[in-house]
Design a protein around this motif. Sequence first.
Motif, PDB file in Angstrom:
ATOM      1  N   ARG A  34       0.840  -1.208   0.000  1.00 35.55           N
ATOM      2  CA  ARG A  34       0.000   0.000   0.000  1.00 35.55           C
ATOM      3  C   ARG A  34       0.875   1.258   0.000  1.00 35.55           C
ATOM      4  NH1 ARG A  34      -5.282  -0.197   1.206  1.00 35.55           N
ATOM      5  NH2 ARG A  34      -5.157   1.838   2.232  1.00 35.55           N
ATOM      6  N   ALA A  35       1.976   1.206   0.717  1.00 39.19           N
ATOM      7  CA  ALA A  35       2.879   2.365   0.758  1.00 39.19           C
ATOM      8  C   ALA A  35       3.481   2.630  -0.612  1.00 39.19           C
ATOM      9  CB  ALA A  35       3.981   2.135   1.790  1.00 39.19           C
ATOM     10  N   ASP A  36       3.878   1.564  -1.310  1.00 37.69           N
ATOM     11  CA  ASP A  36       4.426   1.737  -2.659  1.00 37.69           C
ATOM     12  C   ASP A  36       3.386   2.343  -3.597  1.00 37.69           C
ATOM     13  OD1 ASP A  36       6.932   0.773  -2.045  1.00 37.69           O
ATOM     14  OD2 ASP A  36       6.438  -1.305  -2.556  1.00 37.69           O
ATOM     15  N   ALA A  37       2.141   1.884  -3.476  1.00 38.97           N
ATOM     16  CA  ALA A  37       1.070   2.436  -4.311  1.00 38.97           C
ATOM     17  C   ALA A  37       0.844   3.911  -4.000  1.00 38.97           C
ATOM     18  CB  ALA A  37      -0.222   1.646  -4.098  1.00 38.97           C
ATOM     19  N   THR A  38       0.855   4.267  -2.713  1.00 36.70           N
ATOM     20  CA  THR A  38       0.688   5.666  -2.312  1.00 36.70           C
ATOM     21  C   THR A  38       1.796   6.532  -2.888  1.00 36.70           C
ATOM     22  OG1 THR A  38      -0.392   5.023  -0.239  1.00 36.70           O
ATOM     23  CG2 THR A  38       0.538   7.250  -0.349  1.00 36.70           C
ATOM     24  N   LYS A  39       3.011   6.045  -2.805  1.00 38.22           N
ATOM     25  CA  LYS A  39       4.157   6.796  -3.314  1.00 38.22           C
ATOM     26  C   LYS A  39       4.068   6.975  -4.828  1.00 38.22           C
ATOM     27  CE  LYS A  39       8.676   6.523  -4.958  1.00 38.22           C
ATOM     28  NZ  LYS A  39       9.260   5.820  -6.121  1.00 38.22           N
ATOM     29  N   ASN A  40       3.752   5.885  -5.533  1.00 32.67           N
ATOM     30  CA  ASN A  40       3.700   5.949  -6.998  1.00 32.67           C
ATOM     31  C   ASN A  40       2.606   6.898  -7.485  1.00 32.67           C
ATOM     32  OD1 ASN A  40       5.806   4.113  -7.204  1.00 32.67           O
ATOM     33  ND2 ASN A  40       4.443   2.343  -7.327  1.00 32.67           N
ATOM     34  N   TRP A  41       1.414   6.817  -6.906  1.00 37.04           N
ATOM     35  CA  TRP A  41       0.315   7.686  -7.331  1.00 37.04           C
ATOM     36  C   TRP A  41       0.555   9.131  -6.916  1.00 37.04           C
ATOM     37  CZ3 TRP A  41      -2.469   6.482 -11.145  1.00 37.04           C
ATOM     38  CH2 TRP A  41      -2.856   5.167 -11.387  1.00 37.04           C
ATOM     39  N   THR A  42       1.204   9.322  -5.774  1.00 36.67           N
ATOM     40  CA  THR A  42       1.524  10.688  -5.353  1.00 36.67           C
ATOM     41  C   THR A  42       2.476  11.334  -6.345  1.00 36.67           C
ATOM     42  OG1 THR A  42       1.217  10.131  -3.013  1.00 36.67           O
ATOM     43  CG2 THR A  42       2.493  12.106  -3.504  1.00 36.67           C
ATOM     44  N   GLU A  43       3.484  10.575  -6.813  1.00 34.78           N
ATOM     45  CA  GLU A  43       4.418  11.101  -7.805  1.00 34.78           C
ATOM     46  C   GLU A  43       3.687  11.455  -9.100  1.00 34.78           C
ATOM     47  OE1 GLU A  43       8.744   9.057  -6.834  1.00 34.78           O
ATOM     48  OE2 GLU A  43       7.313   7.973  -8.106  1.00 34.78           O
TER      49      GLU A  43
ATOM     50  N   PRO B 139       2.652  20.157   0.023  1.00 30.90           N
ATOM     51  CA  PRO B 139       2.492  18.988   0.903  1.00 30.90           C
ATOM     52  C   PRO B 139       2.835  17.667   0.224  1.00 30.90           C
ATOM     53  CG  PRO B 139       0.636  20.486   1.171  1.00 30.90           C
ATOM     54  CD  PRO B 139       1.433  20.986   0.002  1.00 30.90           C
ATOM     55  N   LEU B 140       2.494  17.527  -1.065  1.00 26.74           N
ATOM     56  CA  LEU B 140       2.850  16.290  -1.769  1.00 26.74           C
ATOM     57  C   LEU B 140       4.365  16.155  -1.878  1.00 26.74           C
ATOM     58  CD1 LEU B 140       0.241  16.086  -4.688  1.00 26.74           C
ATOM     59  CD2 LEU B 140       0.137  15.077  -2.409  1.00 26.74           C
ATOM     60  N   ARG B 141       5.035  17.258  -2.211  1.00 24.07           N
ATOM     61  CA  ARG B 141       6.503  17.221  -2.292  1.00 24.07           C
ATOM     62  C   ARG B 141       7.111  16.907  -0.921  1.00 24.07           C
ATOM     63  NH1 ARG B 141       6.281  22.305  -5.279  1.00 24.07           N
ATOM     64  NH2 ARG B 141       6.332  21.896  -7.529  1.00 24.07           N
ATOM     65  N   ASN B 142       6.568  17.513   0.106  1.00 24.51           N
ATOM     66  CA  ASN B 142       7.098  17.283   1.452  1.00 24.51           C
ATOM     67  C   ASN B 142       6.973  15.817   1.849  1.00 24.51           C
ATOM     68  OD1 ASN B 142       7.689  19.995   1.680  1.00 24.51           O
ATOM     69  ND2 ASN B 142       5.807  20.492   2.771  1.00 24.51           N
ATOM     70  N   PHE B 143       5.872  15.186   1.439  1.00 22.68           N
ATOM     71  CA  PHE B 143       5.708  13.759   1.733  1.00 22.68           C
ATOM     72  C   PHE B 143       6.772  12.926   1.022  1.00 22.68           C
ATOM     73  CE2 PHE B 143       3.959   9.758  -0.018  1.00 22.68           C
ATOM     74  CZ  PHE B 143       3.913   9.015   1.157  1.00 22.68           C
ATOM     75  N   LEU B 144       6.976  13.196  -0.261  1.00 21.50           N
ATOM     76  CA  LEU B 144       7.936  12.404  -1.031  1.00 21.50           C
ATOM     77  C   LEU B 144       9.375  12.657  -0.589  1.00 21.50           C
ATOM     78  CD1 LEU B 144       6.386  12.788  -4.607  1.00 21.50           C
ATOM     79  CD2 LEU B 144       6.341  10.759  -3.154  1.00 21.50           C
ATOM     80  N   GLU B 145       9.683  13.915  -0.259  1.00 17.25           N
ATOM     81  CA  GLU B 145      11.053  14.270   0.093  1.00 17.25           C
ATOM     82  C   GLU B 145      11.336  14.131   1.586  1.00 17.25           C
ATOM     83  OE1 GLU B 145      11.671  18.190  -1.385  1.00 17.25           O
ATOM     84  OE2 GLU B 145      11.351  17.634  -3.493  1.00 17.25           O
ATOM     85  N   GLY B 146      10.295  13.983   2.401  1.00 19.63           N
ATOM     86  CA  GLY B 146      10.478  13.854   3.843  1.00 19.63           C
ATOM     87  C   GLY B 146      10.084  12.487   4.355  1.00 19.63           C
ATOM     88  N   ASP B 147       8.785  12.281   4.517  1.00 19.85           N
ATOM     89  CA  ASP B 147       8.295  11.025   5.088  1.00 19.85           C
ATOM     90  C   ASP B 147       8.727   9.811   4.277  1.00 19.85           C
ATOM     91  OD1 ASP B 147       7.103  12.569   6.954  1.00 19.85           O
ATOM     92  OD2 ASP B 147       5.078  12.425   6.146  1.00 19.85           O
ATOM     93  N   TRP B 148       8.603   9.916   2.951  1.00 17.18           N
ATOM     94  CA  TRP B 148       8.916   8.747   2.144  1.00 17.18           C
ATOM     95  C   TRP B 148      10.402   8.415   2.171  1.00 17.18           C
ATOM     96  CZ3 TRP B 148       6.370   4.782   0.704  1.00 17.18           C
ATOM     97  CH2 TRP B 148       6.939   3.882  -0.201  1.00 17.18           C
TER      98      TRP B 148
END
Length: 357
Positions: free
Chosen positions: A45-54, A143-152
């Motif tokens: 699920r995390a991989d799917a979240t990351k891919n769709w967020t990108e 916020p989307l960038r912050n998720f990919l560059e921070g949390d992810w």
Amino acid sequence: MDFNVKKLASDAGVFFTRAVQFTEEKLGQAEKTELDPHLENLISRADATKNWTEKMLRQTEALLQPNPSTRIEEFIYDKLDKKLPSKVTNAELLGQYMLDAANDLGPGTPYGSTLITVGEYQKRLGGAEREFLHIATANFLSPLRNFLEGDWRTISKERRLLENRRLDLDICKARLKKAKQAEAKAALLSEEVDKAEHELRVAQTEFDRQAEVTRLLLEGISSTHVSLNHLRCLHDFAEAQATYYAQCHHYMQDLQRELSRGNNAAGAPPAAAGGPNLSSSASSSHGTLTVEQLPVTGTRKAKVLYDYDAHDASELSLLADELITVYTLPGMDPDWLIGERGNNKGKVPVTYLELLS
């Protein structure tokens, strides 16, 4: 210096051992410790979240800024922590060109005065666009960038560490298995088996601890830490779009009314105020009456679709979702009706109404 060389050699040895274990697992020559099914599901699920967020991030960037070179410039300025020089929008630039053309060609001529009117509204449209871009970037893209560059990035780091711990665990399992086989053949002393068992317990403990850390981080993606934050950002983005398009619609309605009045004053046939004439088709899609179906002396109820500010004393201001009474008069412009609300009465544009049966 000697210590650093030894550490480098040790790290290289660990890396090589893990690489061998990983390769043997891929070839089916070594056993692999499987992760907990719940943890595997969280990873998927995390991989799917990351891919769709990108994907959403890239497409939103293309929507807000269609010019690839400008997007690259904005990216570079962002990475350098520098503020991008303020730029006018295309609509603002067009509006300024129209104003400059009017001053050059003669602001007192019909063409010049119309250029001024249209140019001013183009600049308003451009200002609304710039405001929308700012809000969408701050409330959705960032916020989307912050998720990919921070949390992810944090999650990815812990997942890599978990994979290393798993490989270490499987290496220890294989080592213990070989030690026991050798012991059975009296080739090794029991101390070697005890050492292998100790290393296995340590590796198992580190693996379990890292699996728990990774699980907590991954569960955060489905919790309030990420899901609700992204949900709120999505609402903010949709609200910013709705506000922007409503502003554009309002400006264009006002522009068409001004152009219509200018044409009337010049003796030209009036343009339909309030945009395209939707009176004969739009209302019928809702099962309501059109203007042509209204008897001259009859009245009907109408629901207001958008706010409308009266431009003079002959018009009636409207509020979205309110109900008013409307009727037409002989010889009246078909794009307008007479609206009544209590003791207040005035002309109202048809395109702002849904005529009820």
